[in-house]
Every structure is written in structure tokens, then in C-alpha cells.
Enzyme design. Sequence first.
Site, PDB file in Angstrom:
ATOM      1  N   THR A  33       0.675  -0.964   0.221  1.00  0.00           N
ATOM      2  CA  THR A  33      -0.047   0.158   0.135  1.00  0.00           C
ATOM      3  C   THR A  33       0.875   1.301   0.144  1.00  0.00           C
ATOM      4  O   THR A  33       2.137   1.218   0.687  1.00  0.00           O
ATOM      5  CB  THR A  33      -0.788  -0.064   1.250  1.00  0.00           C
ATOM      6  OG1 THR A  33      -1.637  -1.250   1.043  1.00  0.00           O
ATOM      7  CG2 THR A  33      -1.799   1.439   1.409  1.00  0.00           C
ATOM      8  N   SER A  35       2.100   5.137  -2.201  1.00  0.00           N
ATOM      9  CA  SER A  35       2.330   5.695  -3.632  1.00  0.00           C
ATOM     10  C   SER A  35       3.338   5.073  -4.426  1.00  0.00           C
ATOM     11  O   SER A  35       3.490   4.638  -5.677  1.00  0.00           O
ATOM     12  CB  SER A  35       2.782   7.025  -3.405  1.00  0.00           C
ATOM     13  OG  SER A  35       3.928   7.324  -2.574  1.00  0.00           O
ATOM     14  N   THR A  36       4.333   4.149  -3.587  1.00  0.00           N
ATOM     15  CA  THR A  36       5.445   3.497  -4.361  1.00  0.00           C
ATOM     16  C   THR A  36       4.851   2.058  -4.694  1.00  0.00           C
ATOM     17  O   THR A  36       4.749   1.546  -5.800  1.00  0.00           O
ATOM     18  CB  THR A  36       6.575   3.313  -3.509  1.00  0.00           C
ATOM     19  OG1 THR A  36       6.989   4.660  -2.800  1.00  0.00           O
ATOM     20  CG2 THR A  36       7.835   2.668  -4.115  1.00  0.00           C
ATOM     21  N   GLY A 104       2.670   4.401   7.150  1.00  0.00           N
ATOM     22  CA  GLY A 104       2.350   5.707   7.078  1.00  0.00           C
ATOM     23  C   GLY A 104       1.054   5.966   6.177  1.00  0.00           C
ATOM     24  O   GLY A 104       0.222   7.150   6.526  1.00  0.00           O
ATOM     25  N   GLY A 105       0.995   5.136   5.533  1.00  0.00           N
ATOM     26  CA  GLY A 105      -0.518   4.974   5.012  1.00  0.00           C
ATOM     27  C   GLY A 105      -1.697   4.263   5.558  1.00  0.00           C
ATOM     28  O   GLY A 105      -2.660   4.011   5.365  1.00  0.00           O
ATOM     29  N   GLU A 111      -0.621  -5.261   6.102  1.00  0.00           N
ATOM     30  CA  GLU A 111       0.987  -5.202   5.565  1.00  0.00           C
ATOM     31  C   GLU A 111       1.531  -6.248   6.293  1.00  0.00           C
ATOM     32  O   GLU A 111       2.437  -7.054   5.555  1.00  0.00           O
ATOM     33  CB  GLU A 111       1.354  -4.079   5.338  1.00  0.00           C
ATOM     34  CG  GLU A 111       0.792  -3.143   4.322  1.00  0.00           C
ATOM     35  CD  GLU A 111       1.236  -1.389   4.397  1.00  0.00           C
ATOM     36  OE1 GLU A 111       1.274  -0.880   3.621  1.00  0.00           O
ATOM     37  OE2 GLU A 111       1.833  -0.954   5.447  1.00  0.00           O
ATOM     38  N   LYS A 129      14.361   7.123   2.107  1.00  0.00           N
ATOM     39  CA  LYS A 129      13.714   6.177   3.143  1.00  0.00           C
ATOM     40  C   LYS A 129      14.869   5.292   3.803  1.00  0.00           C
ATOM     41  O   LYS A 129      14.719   4.719   4.778  1.00  0.00           O
ATOM     42  CB  LYS A 129      12.812   5.195   2.655  1.00  0.00           C
ATOM     43  CG  LYS A 129      11.648   5.892   1.526  1.00  0.00           C
ATOM     44  CD  LYS A 129      10.621   6.472   2.681  1.00  0.00           C
ATOM     45  CE  LYS A 129       9.530   7.053   1.610  1.00  0.00           C
ATOM     46  NZ  LYS A 129       8.569   6.097   1.041  1.00  0.00           N
TER      47      LYS A 129
HETATM   48  C1  5RP Z   1       1.393   2.357   4.021  1.00  0.00           C
HETATM   49  C2  5RP Z   1       2.789   1.976   4.070  1.00  0.00           C
HETATM   50  C3  5RP Z   1       3.578   2.445   2.906  1.00  0.00           C
HETATM   51  O1  5RP Z   1       4.176   1.646   2.163  1.00  0.00           O
HETATM   52  C4  5RP Z   1       4.494   3.520   3.312  1.00  0.00           C
HETATM   53  O2  5RP Z   1       3.865   4.519   4.201  1.00  0.00           O
HETATM   54  C5  5RP Z   1       5.269   4.101   2.291  1.00  0.00           C
HETATM   55  O3  5RP Z   1       4.344   4.910   1.532  1.00  0.00           O
HETATM   56  P1  5RP Z   1       4.757   5.535   0.069  1.00  0.00           P
HETATM   57  O4  5RP Z   1       5.337   4.674  -0.938  1.00  0.00           O
HETATM   58  O5  5RP Z   1       3.640   6.240  -0.134  1.00  0.00           O
HETATM   59  O6  5RP Z   1       5.898   6.639   0.773  1.00  0.00           O
HETATM   60  O7  5RP Z   1       3.344   1.273   5.051  1.00  0.00           O
HETATM   61  O8  5RP Z   1       0.689   1.718   5.261  1.00  0.00           O
END
Ligand code: 5RP
Length: 258
Positions: A33, A35-36, A104-105, A111, A129
Site C-alpha cells: 500500500t 504511492s510506491t 504511514g498509509g 501489510e 527512506k
Molecule cells: C502504508 C505503508 C507505505 O508502504 C509507506 O507509508 C510508504 O508509502 P509511500 O510509498 O507512499 O511513501 O506502510 O501503510
Amino acid sequence: MPPNPTPSDLAKFAAARRACRYVESGMKVGLGTGSTAAWLVRCLGRMVAEDGLRITGVPTSRQTADLARKAGIAITELDEAGALDLTIDGADEFDPGFALIKGGGGALLREKIVAAASDRMVVIADGDKDVATLGAFPLPVEVIPFGLETTRRHIARALAGADLAGADVALRMAGETPFVTDEGNRILDLHLGRIADPRALSDALNRIPGVVETGLFVDLCDTVVIGAADGRVTVRDRATGGETVDRVETAEAAALIA
Ligand code: 5RP
């Protein structure tokens, strides 16, 4: 007209595109989950449509499930799939020991369950990161709504015991109301600055009644794929300790946004 990919988009795309090399027809694949991970889903969708890739995806959130359906990837529930060959997911931070902060999401619980059900976990990320020590990113902790303030007090006490007294423990909001996870829980974001011992902290937090799971992923990630905007990709492997660098073509990113 679709927007041009930003440098951040290109870095995330590069990591996702490179990680697609681990995916083979017939595999059951955990789909992360964020954006990546969204770039990964778009890339895999294109491979399904154009290259005849046949996979079954297990999404780690409703958001990813929607995206996978739109991308034409066959999806199923984790219990239908059973053991997974591979999970590819993003992260908020990763350290040299392959420990992660995730969530973060807000999808950390699914996950972690999906990653733990997989033979291999590959993290895709941009270079921001990559940290020497976890903790600059606030650590998400999923808690049940019942007794939330009591759980928060217990967390503060556990943090004091881990030399992290006084750290801000903030209830995540979505506008005016608390953020609600796919499992109907809440997220507390722990502003720690530095996590000296991720495993010990994760264990201490997981012992607290009311804590469902933490965003600390220890001993789960096998490979980290780090993308850069110019298409350069660095791959680190936990088992071998090796690091390789190669390159992917980023022109495809604009077409995938479209
Ligand atoms: C969601 C997550 C995401 O993988 C993490 O927040 C990274 O997100 P992004 O690719 O948008 O920077 O752990 O729960």
C-alpha cells in the site's frame, strides 16, 4: 492531460519497475500500500495486459484492491491464497539491518500479516527512506478504539522504560475525526526521533493490551530496492549482504500515469 511524473514519482517508479523482475507467472503476490506500491500495481497491470503475466494478487488494503482491479490484476483474499511467494511493499524508513517503519498509509496491520505469510518480502523505496537509525518518521501503532486513552498511557509508560520518555503520542486524524484503519482501528503516531533497538521496542509495545500491531517490521524484509529519479536502482539483499546497482528505463512512467 495527465501530469508529468515528478522526480519523486520517477524514483518510486524505478524501484517498482525493477522489483517486477522478481514476479513470475503463477505466483501469488502480496501487493503493498502507498504511492510506491501503487507504481508496482500499475507496472504489474501493464505486464498482465501486454506480456501475458498471470499472477494472483493479495492486496494489503482496500485502496490497493481498488487499484489492482482497475489495473486488471486478478486478486483474492489472503486465506484463499494461503502461502504467498512474494510480497512487494513500500516503507517509510529502512535501516542497514533491514528493519522497517511502515504504516504511514495506515495499512501496517494487513501489510504485516501479508508479509509474514510470504516466502520473501521485497521493499521498494526512494533514497529518502534509507536511514542509519529508524525513528525520524513517527512510528505508527494500530490500537483498538476501546480504552484508547488507557492504551495511550500504557504506551507512554513503555516508552519511558525504553529511554523515550516525553515522546509525543499523537492520535492520527483524517480531517476533524480520527483516522480509521481497514480493520476499524485507530493509529497512534509515536514521535520518537531515534529507535535504538527496534526489536525490543516492538516487543514492549506488542505486550500492551489494546495494541494490535506496530509499524516496526523486524526480520521480515529480505530485499530492498532503492530507486532514483534518473532510473538508477540499488538492490540490497539481506541473505547475501550484497548490493548491486543497475538501471531501468523511466520513460514508461509517463505512460503509466496516463
Ligand atoms: C502504508 C505503508 C507505505 O508502504 C509507506 O507509508 C510508504 O508509502 P509511500 O510509498 O507512499 O511513501 O506502510 O501503510
